[in-house]
Design an enzyme around this catalytic site. Structure first.
Site, PDB file in Angstrom:
ATOM      1  N   GLU A 144      38.217  53.926  33.137  1.00  0.00           N
ATOM      2  CA  GLU A 144      38.161  53.311  34.468  1.00  0.00           C
ATOM      3  C   GLU A 144      38.109  54.334  35.595  1.00  0.00           C
ATOM      4  OE1 GLU A 144      40.031  52.153  32.059  1.00  0.00           O
ATOM      5  OE2 GLU A 144      39.224  50.149  31.766  1.00  0.00           O
ATOM      6  N   HIS A 196      46.619  40.584  31.696  1.00  0.00           N
ATOM      7  CA  HIS A 196      45.316  39.933  31.795  1.00  0.00           C
ATOM      8  C   HIS A 196      45.316  38.753  32.754  1.00  0.00           C
ATOM      9  CE1 HIS A 196      45.016  42.166  28.003  1.00  0.00           C
ATOM     10  NE2 HIS A 196      43.753  42.298  28.309  1.00  0.00           N
TER      11      HIS A 196
HETATM   12  C1  TPP Z   1      42.639  50.374  30.886  1.00  0.00           C
HETATM   13  C2  TPP Z   1      41.997  49.359  30.036  1.00  0.00           C
HETATM   14  N1  TPP Z   1      40.655  49.222  30.067  1.00  0.00           N
HETATM   15  C3  TPP Z   1      40.044  48.301  29.305  1.00  0.00           C
HETATM   16  C4  TPP Z   1      40.768  47.504  28.482  1.00  0.00           C
HETATM   17  C5  TPP Z   1      40.035  46.435  27.673  1.00  0.00           C
HETATM   18  N2  TPP Z   1      39.998  46.802  26.286  1.00  0.00           N
HETATM   19  C6  TPP Z   1      40.972  46.399  25.464  1.00  0.00           C
HETATM   20  S1  TPP Z   1      40.768  47.014  23.954  1.00  0.00           S
HETATM   21  C7  TPP Z   1      39.353  47.802  24.351  1.00  0.00           C
HETATM   22  C8  TPP Z   1      38.627  48.595  23.326  1.00  0.00           C
HETATM   23  C9  TPP Z   1      39.498  49.621  22.697  1.00  0.00           C
HETATM   24  O1  TPP Z   1      38.887  50.166  21.591  1.00  0.00           O
HETATM   25  P1  TPP Z   1      39.631  51.181  20.626  1.00  0.00           P
HETATM   26  O2  TPP Z   1      40.433  52.133  21.446  1.00  0.00           O
HETATM   27  O3  TPP Z   1      38.627  51.750  19.725  1.00  0.00           O
HETATM   28  O4  TPP Z   1      40.694  50.307  19.824  1.00  0.00           O
HETATM   29  P2  TPP Z   1      40.429  49.196  18.706  1.00  0.00           P
HETATM   30  O5  TPP Z   1      40.282  47.900  19.423  1.00  0.00           O
HETATM   31  O6  TPP Z   1      39.243  49.565  17.941  1.00  0.00           O
HETATM   32  O7  TPP Z   1      41.695  49.167  17.886  1.00  0.00           O
HETATM   33  C10 TPP Z   1      39.049  47.578  25.678  1.00  0.00           C
HETATM   34  C11 TPP Z   1      37.861  48.086  26.359  1.00  0.00           C
HETATM   35  C12 TPP Z   1      42.179  47.660  28.481  1.00  0.00           C
HETATM   36  N3  TPP Z   1      42.982  46.893  27.732  1.00  0.00           N
HETATM   37  N4  TPP Z   1      42.762  48.595  29.254  1.00  0.00           N
END
Ligand code: TPP
Ligand code: MG
Lengths: 407, 411
Positions: free
Chosen positions: A139, A211
């Site tokens: 972000e 959220h």
């Molecule tokens: C600061 C922030 N930005 C965006 C999100 C939305 N978001 C939640 S999980 C995710 C993807 C994360 O992927 P990864 O780190 O690979 O974890 P995985 O879901 O594969 O376990 C996103 C973009 C969030 N929760 N917090």
């Protein structure tokens, strides 16, 4: 295009939404008792009835209503309309911007797939991946890149996936974007572009701590940035297009429960609606009700109940731009009614209501018949099981109206 | 390229295949570390369940960066293997229970399951003590349970019930217990916090470490790199552990990360890539990492190569950005639970019947606790519950405002 159907706005209603990534966020189902058990039967309720958005007079239910809006330019008044919900209207607004401004770019997490709430759907196909592209999960980086682009004359339209994730980017907005004009002495070369940061905000009934937040109050201390929160499709399209041409950095918060909930006839042409200007949604002589976003519809119901049960005529104002908000429209109204109730779901302390309350008492002091009253969320984080208790409902707003009348 | 095309607006009208899509995405890091969950060799297996014996892991379980890889030989006992199998199976069952409660609409909103990734929580737990710490993001149910919470508390939290970890105020992502610092909804934020937890351990001369886990998507957050730098600067005993399941929501890792070799991303911090589907490899690597961190050498960056079977969350079918074949293939050939099961049988650690008994124990445990969680009442809708835990008990302001004068809560 969406078919006409009954659209209920209620944290305690069930809904029939298409399954998609957005499903989890907008198919709200909760009650004060348990966030997942069906709502208590509505038969005994008098005020907190489900709100039918398709019956709201704040949304254009027919093409005639849509095209007769006074703020629309003449060129659009003779155009056609399309039935769109909020996310489709935002999509429409974004495509208008991409079509008309060759220097505009959309980027954010998963936006080229349409984003979590489908707002950018099909834009990649239509405008190509040089103009609509995914970013990594970053972000602060997204915001910094957007600011750099806009400082070089581009129209940057970054999306922050949820308003709750804005905070890692907050420094960039506050310390870079908001002061850029000021600290460069207004130099045109650094301020030639546009910046609109879009993000979904607000409660849906089960988003919980990260959220469902409404962080607009944090911007009150940030001068140089404007914060816009549209209440529906027509507003969203017009305000978005205006924001993308405004020159100032604009935070555009989209109430996510309305993405599929709010549906109206939207003019197909290109039009702008004024940033920084509130709208009087219904006239009244006794109480001024100030709100924005999702809660204007709850205010509509409360105003209706106040009329029926108390014989009170409520003037309802949608701020639309919550920072800096339109003092003239509000003050003029309160000078007429002598009573002011501010409604929002964000916390009471540090909320827009504090700012409105302070200004109104300073500017309308001798005209006030009752203290400016706030009906807001509680001063707590947004707890999963208690979302529907946090968000003001019709009964609370009605009670606020009653109190200022009986003061 | 961007600038040139922008100078000619005509070009822009047509949808362009741009650098972002047309340019071949960087190849996935060569997975020389495999995700094979079942191979390893063993000498004579003692009959005593508590007597250690040596297991030799296959060649492809580790890959080291600026580091001598750990030994591929580890000592285990039969009862440890049984326990690991039990733990992984219980997590899988718990996640399946959450899945089903979600589909019954008893859990709403967010719910992120770790099916496919059970070996990581389990392997780490079997390599550390309760004095060590773990912190992760939202995919946290298994960690919370193994660290010492209960299936009941996890499920009750998801259900928004009083016996949940935060009395239902948090829900998914919000799981805590002693030695487990959450469940975090803001992706990446947990990483510097984990370094801070480990910093406290160092400060107090404790022989402990903190595993700060994050995904391949989260690995791109700026604060991760800030944490790397501080941790290395001060030799903080933190283990940065990336669970690389190939996707962050709908984005494949090679479309979001300029370097997908996550174990090398600490640059000046040694790294270790590990087969995250092999629970014994995870255990051995985690034990090595703890030892490394505690010995004063400073942080380590680990990458567990793994796979999430389900979608990102319950509302994501998980099939639009990856092929069904890929999912089926991982499930059927690289499953961590099946892998351990196969070895347990091959090595004669337990019989088929004894394994079935373990399956049954796990099922009974989860079933019983899910029932209890469902029986747990919804939290009291009163001020005490709502305003509890905002401030230190006793330090609260005299009152906190509600929406109306009557709702104001007096402490
Ligand atoms: C600061 C922030 N930005 C965006 C999100 C939305 N978001 C939640 S999980 C995710 C993807 C994360 O992927 P990864 O780190 O690979 O974890 P995985 O879901 O594969 O376990 C996103 C973009 C969030 N929760 N917090
Ligand atoms: Mg991932």
């Amino acid at each position: 295009m969406v078919p006409a159907r009954r659209c209920l706005l209620s944290l305690s209603s069930s809904s029939s939404l298409r399954p998609s990534l957005a499903k989890a966020f907008v198919s709200a189902s909760s009650s004060p008792r348990s966030y997942s058990s069906p709502a208590a039967p509505t038969t005994k309720r008098k005020l907190n009835l489900p709100i039918d958005l398709n019956a709201s007079s704040y949304l254009a239910q027919t093409p005639q209503q849509a095209l007769s809006l006074p703020e629309l330019p003449d060129s659009v008044k003779s155009s056609k309309t399309k039935r769109l919900n909020l996310y489709q209207a935002i999509n429409d607004g974004l495509s208008t911007i991409l079509e008309t401004d060759p220097k505009s770019l959309i980027f954010g997490e998963d936006v080229s797939f349409g984003g979590v709430f489908r707002c950018t759907t099909t834009l990649l196909d239509r405008f190509g991946s040089q103009r609509v592209f995914n970013t990594p999960l970053t972000e602060q980086g997204i915001m910094g890149f957007a600011i750099g682009l806009s400082g070089s004359g581009y129209t940057a339209l970054p999306e922050i996936q949820f308003a709750d994730y804005l905070f890692p980017a907050f420094d960039q907005l506050h310390n870079e974007a908001s002061k850029w004009r000021y600290r460069s002495g207004g130099a045109e070369s650094f301020n030639s572009g546009n910046l609109v940061v879009r993000m979904p905000c607000g409660a849906v009934g089960h988003g919980g701590l990260y959220h469902s937040q409404s962080p607009e109050g944090f911007f009150l201390g940030m001068q140089g940035v404007k914060v816009v929160i549209p209440r529906g499709p027509i507003q969203a399209k017009g305000l978005l297009i205006a924001a993308a041409r405004a020159g100032d950095p604009i935070v555009f918060m989209e109430p996510k429960i309305l993405y599929r909930g709010a549906i109206e006839e939207v003019p197909v042409g290109e039009y702008e609606l004024p940033i920084g200007k509130a709208e009087v949604l219904q006239k009244g002589k006794d109480v001024t009700l100030v709100s924005y976003g999702t809660l204007v519809y709850t205010c509509e119901m409360a105003a209706k109940a106040a009329k029926e049960k108390l014989g009170v005529e409520v003037e309802v104002i949608d701020l639309r731009t919550v920072h800096p908000w339109d003092k003239k429209t509000v003050v003029d109204s309160v000078n007429k009614t002598g009573r002011c109730v501010v409604v929002h779901e964000a916390s009471r302390t540090g909320g827009i209501g504090e700012s409105v309350g302070a200004e109104v008492q300073e500017r309308c002091f001798l005209r006030l018949e009752a203290p400016v009253t706030r009906i807001t969320g509680w001063d707590t984080p947004m707890p999963l099981v208690f979302e529907s208790l946090i968000v003001p409902d019709v009964a609370r707003i009605f009670d606020g109206i009653k109190r200022v009348i009986e003061y | 390229m961007l600038a040139r095309s922008l100078r000619s607006p005509r070009l822009l009208a047509a949808p362009l295949r741009s650098q972002f899509v047309a340019a071949a995405p960087k190849p996935l890091s060569l997975r020389t570390v495999t995700t094979d969950a079942a191979s390893a060799s063993v000498g004579a297996v003692p009959s005593d369940a508590e007597q250690p014996f040596t297991v030799t892991l296959p060649n492809e379980v580790f890959e080291a960066y600026e580091l001598d890889a750990p030994s591929r030989q580890l000592e285990v006992t039969k009862s440890q293997l049984r326990q690991m199998y039990f733990h992984m199976t219980s997590i899988r069952r718990m996640e399946m229970a959450a899945d089903s409660l979600y589909k019954q609409k008893k859990i709403r909103g967010f719910c992120h399951l770790s099916t496919g990734q059970e070996a990581i929580a389990t392997g780490i737990e079997h390599a550390i003590t309760k004095e060590d710490a773990v912190i992760t993001a939202y995919r946290c149910h298994g960690f919370a349970y193994l660290r010492g919470s209960t299936v009941k508390a996890v499920i009750a939290e998801l259900l928004g019930r009083k016996d949940g970890i935060a009395y239902g105020k948090g829900g998914s992502m919000h799981m805590f217990c002693k030695g487990f610092y959450g469940g975090n909804g803001i992706v990446g934020a947990q990483v510097p916090v984990g370094a801070g937890i480990a910093f406290a351990m160092k400060y107090e001369d404790k022989p402990n470490t903190c595993f700060a886990l994050y995904g391949d998507g989260a690995a791109n957050q700026g604060q991760v790199f800030e944490a790397y730098n501080m941790a290395k600067l001060w030799d903080v005993p933190v283990v940065f552990a990336c669970e690389n399941n190939k996707y962050g929501m709908g984005t494949a890792s090679n479309r979001a990360s300029a370097l997908t070799e996550y174990y090398k991303r600490g640059q000046y911090i040694p790294g270790l890539k590990v087969n995250g589907m092999d629970v014994l490899a995870v255990k051995q690597a985690a034990a090595f990492a703890k030892e490394y961190a505690v010995s004063g050498k400073g942080p380590l960056v680990m990458e567990f190569v793994t796979y999430r079977y389900g979608g990102h969350s319950m509302s994501d079918p998980g099939t639009t950005y990856r092929t069904r074949d890929e999912v089926v293939n991982m499930r059927s050939t690289q499953d961590p639970i099946q892998g351990l099961r196969k070895r347990i049988l091959e090595w004669g650690v337990l019989t088929e019947d004894e394994l079935k008994q373990v399956d049954k124990e796990a099922r009974q445990l989860v079933d019983k606790e899910v029932v209890e969680a469902e029986e747990s009442p919804v939290p009291d809708t009163n001020f005490e519950t709502l305003f509890k835990d905002i401030y230190v008990p006793g330090s609260e302001p005299r009152w906190t405002r509600g929406r109306t004068a009557e709702e104001t809560h007096y402490y």
